[in-house]
Design an enzyme around this catalytic site. Structure first.
Site, mmCIF file in Angstrom:
data_model
loop_
_atom_site.group_PDB
_atom_site.id
_atom_site.type_symbol
_atom_site.label_atom_id
_atom_site.label_comp_id
_atom_site.label_asym_id
_atom_site.label_seq_id
_atom_site.Cartn_x
_atom_site.Cartn_y
_atom_site.Cartn_z
ATOM 1 N N ARG A 1 -54.558 86.835 -118.496
ATOM 2 C CA ARG A 1 -55.199 85.349 -117.480
ATOM 3 C C ARG A 1 -55.101 83.700 -117.719
ATOM 4 N NH1 ARG A 1 -60.477 87.606 -118.166
ATOM 5 N NH2 ARG A 1 -61.500 84.968 -119.576
ATOM 6 N N ASP B 1 -66.178 72.895 -117.351
ATOM 7 C CA ASP B 1 -65.961 74.397 -116.147
ATOM 8 C C ASP B 1 -66.317 73.603 -114.499
ATOM 9 O OD1 ASP B 1 -64.425 75.995 -117.577
ATOM 10 O OD2 ASP B 1 -66.408 76.224 -118.985
ATOM 11 N N ASP C 1 -57.027 76.928 -118.506
ATOM 12 C CA ASP C 1 -57.785 77.340 -117.472
ATOM 13 C C ASP C 1 -57.875 76.271 -117.359
ATOM 14 O OD1 ASP C 1 -58.314 78.705 -120.139
ATOM 15 O OD2 ASP C 1 -59.413 79.351 -119.292
ATOM 16 N N THR D 1 -53.936 80.749 -128.665
ATOM 17 C CA THR D 1 -54.190 80.863 -127.656
ATOM 18 C C THR D 1 -55.601 82.163 -128.214
ATOM 19 O OG1 THR D 1 -51.612 81.402 -127.193
ATOM 20 C CG2 THR D 1 -53.266 83.137 -125.791
ATOM 21 N N TRP E 1 -54.201 81.160 -114.692
ATOM 22 C CA TRP E 1 -54.722 80.375 -114.467
ATOM 23 C C TRP E 1 -53.253 79.070 -114.192
ATOM 24 C CZ3 TRP E 1 -58.960 81.724 -113.215
ATOM 25 C CH2 TRP E 1 -60.200 81.897 -113.902
#
Length: 395
Positions: free
Chosen positions: A246, A115, A174, A234, A250
């Site tokens: 979401r 991240d 993500d 998932t 992404w």
């Protein structure tokens, strides 16, 4: 991650031909949201300790949750401050943005997960785009090199989370967002290897993350030595074979962004495919704000995910730039519907939500975490989408 600022657009939008009344309506809506955001974030600033970042606001408990800078969302708050400052010129917001960058900067060396892109590119990348300050650019370049430490050559991908009892070497959808850090750095003074890693990761994701209908799994787990897929799940959605909202956002944003940098047609094709899945989905409500999972069993009573809508709206506005006239009109119209919905039904009351702009987002419903709350990244991508609409659509 994104960036309306980091590239020049040669392609004009078909919707430059929007009726004058529609343009005026959206211009008023955007201006209203910019002023509202400034007022809200001046309140939020007063509620956040100097050494912390806001994480979410829970209306059920009337509670503001903050985090340290090592939490994955830490870059969104300073990034939003920068976006609101750009829109309004408010120097009080500028001062707050600079103060938060100072505590965020050590994250340029963060290797705990993938991240660092969210942490640094959404904060320092946004700041550099607005100011051109070379010190901010250097932070971004350093962070890009740090991000490569999680690259696993045998997988041809960046490992998102560390090994655990659940996963060996997980890659989450993500992670596509954090490739922007690498691609931008490679084109702005960094090593070409950064772009090679980003494209290897995108290619691996394209190969292994998607179902035939264009929907994405959240997590693909790998053998680090061989790159063999161990399992697909998932994690934050309803079920392994469901489409977590979401996650789809992404994917849409990530492959659109990768096309911007590479012009590889397979990335653009995938972005269009994901967009079709989202926009043509029978479970997408009329106001275009998705339920937290497209396959949630309690639709139409399932929680909405405003954060997914904000990311999707911003992504659609960029995807429209690379589309034919029919697609341009469709994507822009759907993004406008999302922005209108976010600006009304899902916007905080003035002075409400401890200063957040939007309400009704979902973080991790299966873990009973951050359900029907205000989230920093919903605000960030909402402000980005407003800026993109103003820049690309309005005359």
């Amino acid at each position: 991650m994104k960036r309306i600022f980091f590239f020049g657009m040669a392609i004009g939008l078909l919707v430059a031909s929007l009726p004058t009344w529609a343009q005026k309506d959206m211009r008023r809506l955007i201006k209203n949201n910019e002023a509202f955001a400034a007022a809200q974030y001046k309140m939020l600033m007063k509620n956040v300790p100097a050494d912390k970042m806001p994480r979410y606001y829970d209306p059920a408990k009337d509670q503001l949750q903050v985090s340290g800078v090592d939490w994955w969302t830490s870059g969104f708050y300073p990034g939003t401050l920068w976006l609101i400052y750009k829109a309004t010129g408010d120097r009080e917001l500028l001062a707050a943005a600079r103060e938060k960058l100072a505590i965020e900067e050590p994250m340029k060396y963060y290797t705990g997960n993938h991240d660092i892109g969210f942490m640094i590119f959404c904060s320092f990348g946004t700041a550099y785009a607005i100011t051109g300050d070379p010190q901010y650019k250097q932070v971004v370049l350093t962070a890009a090199e740090t991000a490569t430490k999680r690259y696993r050559p045998g997988m041809h991908a960046i490992q998102s989370w560390n090994k655990s009892r659940q996963f060996n070497a997980p890659v989450i959808i993500d992670n596509m967002m954090n490739l922007e850090l690498l691609e931008w750095a490679a084109k702005n003074g960094g090593s070409k290897r950064l772009a090679e890693i980003a494209e290897n990761h995108a290619n691996t994701t394209l190969k292994n993350h998607f179902r035939p209908d264009g929907s994405s799994y959240h997590v693909v787990d790998y053998d680090t030595a061989t790159g063999r897929v161990l399992k697909r799940v998932t994690h934050q959605g309803y079920a392994d074979e469901s489409a977590w909202a979401r996650g789809q956002a992404w994917a849409l944003y990530g492959f659109t962004m990768m096309y911007r940098f590479t012009k590889k047609p397979e990335y653009l094709a995938q972005a269009h495919k994901v967009a079709r899945f989202i926009l043509k989905n029978p479970n997408l409500p009329a106001d275009k704000i998705p339920y937290w999972d497209f396959n949630a069993p309690d639709i139409p009573n399932a929680p909405r995910d405003v954060s997914a809508a904000a990311v999707t709206a911003s992504a659609l506005l960029e995807l429209a730039q690379y589309s034919n006239k029919t697609q341009q009109a469709s994507y822009t119209s759907d993004a406008a519907t999302m922005l209108r919905s976010l600006s009304t039904t899902y916007r905080s009351k003035p002075g409400g939500s401890k200063g957040f702009i939007l309400t009704q987002s979902v973080g991790h419903l299966p873990a009973h975490s951050e359900v029907n709350v205000s989230l920093t990244y919903a605000d960030y991508y909402f402000m980005e989408a407003l800026e993109r609409y103003k820049k690309w659509v309005l005359k």
